[in-house]
Design a protein around this motif. Sequence first.
Motif, mmCIF file in Angstrom:
data_model
loop_
_atom_site.group_PDB
_atom_site.id
_atom_site.type_symbol
_atom_site.label_atom_id
_atom_site.label_comp_id
_atom_site.label_asym_id
_atom_site.label_seq_id
_atom_site.Cartn_x
_atom_site.Cartn_y
_atom_site.Cartn_z
ATOM 1 N N VAL A 193 0.827 -1.201 0.000
ATOM 2 C CA VAL A 193 0.000 0.000 0.000
ATOM 3 C C VAL A 193 0.866 1.257 0.000
ATOM 4 O O VAL A 193 0.552 2.250 -0.654
ATOM 5 C CB VAL A 193 -0.950 -0.020 1.213
ATOM 6 N N SER A 251 -2.566 1.427 -5.189
ATOM 7 C CA SER A 251 -2.660 1.266 -3.741
ATOM 8 C C SER A 251 -4.113 1.271 -3.280
ATOM 9 O O SER A 251 -4.560 0.385 -2.539
ATOM 10 C CB SER A 251 -1.880 2.389 -3.054
ATOM 11 N N ILE A 280 -6.754 -1.728 -1.644
ATOM 12 C CA ILE A 280 -7.594 -1.564 -0.450
ATOM 13 C C ILE A 280 -9.059 -1.805 -0.793
ATOM 14 O O ILE A 280 -9.789 -2.474 -0.039
ATOM 15 C CB ILE A 280 -7.400 -0.167 0.165
ATOM 16 N N LEU A 326 -6.012 -0.076 6.893
ATOM 17 C CA LEU A 326 -5.049 0.321 5.873
ATOM 18 C C LEU A 326 -5.315 1.731 5.371
ATOM 19 O O LEU A 326 -4.391 2.534 5.221
ATOM 20 C CB LEU A 326 -5.089 -0.661 4.698
ATOM 21 N N VAL A 340 -0.962 5.388 3.300
ATOM 22 C CA VAL A 340 -1.664 5.919 2.136
ATOM 23 C C VAL A 340 -1.365 7.406 1.979
ATOM 24 O O VAL A 340 -1.005 8.094 2.942
ATOM 25 C CB VAL A 340 -3.186 5.710 2.242
#
Length: 492
Positions: free
Chosen positions: A70, A78, A82, A97, A103
């Motif tokens: 990620v 990324s 998710i 996440l 992120v």
Amino acid sequence: MTSSTAISPDEMLKKCQAWEEQQAFREIVDALSDYPAIGASKQLLKMFVVTAIAIKDEAALSSDVTALAVAMLPDSASFTLIKNIDRPPFRDIAAKLVLSKNVNRQSPLYMQQLKRCVKDRDPSKLSRQLRKAIAEASKGGNAIRPEASGYDFPERPANYTLGTVDIMASSTTDQRHFERLQADTEIFAARLNAPRDFKVHEYRNVFIDNIGQIWNEDGAIIESRGHEIPNVSRYSVPNLDIGFNLVTKTRGLYHFLVDRISLLGWMINNPRVACIPVLTNAHAPAFERELLELASLEGPDVHAIESVVFVERLLVATGGFAAMAGWKHVAPVMDRIVTMAHEIAYEEGIDLPSKIYISRSLAKRRVMENEEQVHEAMEERGVAVLHFENLPIWQQIAIASNAQTIIAPHGAGLAHLITAIRPATVVEILPISDAAYVLRWNYARVSQLRGHSYTAWLEEQPNPLSDRWSTNLDEFLPFLDAKLGLKASTTA
């Protein structure tokens, strides 16, 4: 895996690709779980997460390797990872996440993923954290609600008999897919029997861009489509007194024909709204403009947004797919489109076969590897094989709305079921995997809504790293013959 420390990323990738060919997905996850150089290869990082999702490895998805993927992958990849993790039983993993420091919180995709993660989530510490993050990312726009507009959608009539949904499957398809899709069918039937009504609301003094993002002069983001919000003032862009929002970030024919066109139902044959322009995307694919022309909406009726406009009263329709239940309140706009399509087809002398197969052999995604054999089998059974991508939109609609039997692999051509004669007989050849339930079941829902007799033929997609698949003709063709009422001796 002590020997893996000496393997270069390129060598490890070849090793994993060989396991992929053998469908040895456990070996891929195990090998990459403790491969020290995995951070040097974005391809290996993505392969690890996608494969872990496919084999439902919760420990792998909770591991530092997934967090590294990620953090290391580009924003689009990324947030896509998710999004793919964000399904039972891994929704908490996805939420953690997207809330993590891994992120890019400045990305316009961030708020979009936060909203996905919070949707349908029970109250919890995680849901509170997600809502707080959404409030911050939207600069308070998430709390802005539209006002009553003074305009009404036609009253929704009592529902008619819903379409039937049957599920058949090849012998290689796992029973869990059948059970999940059967449950989804029952859930949607319940929604159709107790739907929300369409409502017309309005936002005051807002900007809207050509993909449907909405924000106000304070910078509060009311609606995001995952793109940067332009930095403009109301004096630097065109201003409108009023407009109805039909703008969307184009996601293909299905989403415009099924999700958007129905929103025009309140405007058709309504003299009160004669001076309200319909706002559209000036850069949308041609099919959007052509559908609006078939609906007799063009010229001054439509304001195509080049970039951004400021609207004093932006009208929006809400209700959702199930709000179409009963149909007659949205039928006028679809009826206009179908009638015009048939008039053009008559003038052009176009043949409208009663049995059609909508091919995907020209598609680059979700390739059916033996579709040419399917074509041959259809032609032997008197079913016309058509490539809709080679036909103008009016001809697609004329053909599909006239057909009594529609057969197709999953694809946008089946969006025309919304216009088909009820009850049409529909057979969808459906490639299925754990990651594909929500969108892959759209045409079953359209068939329920429109009263069709729908059957899905499920084919398991055995490779989670590829979208290629095939149809088991030895099993599918006898089923099809029975469905079409043909003698069992018919051969492919």
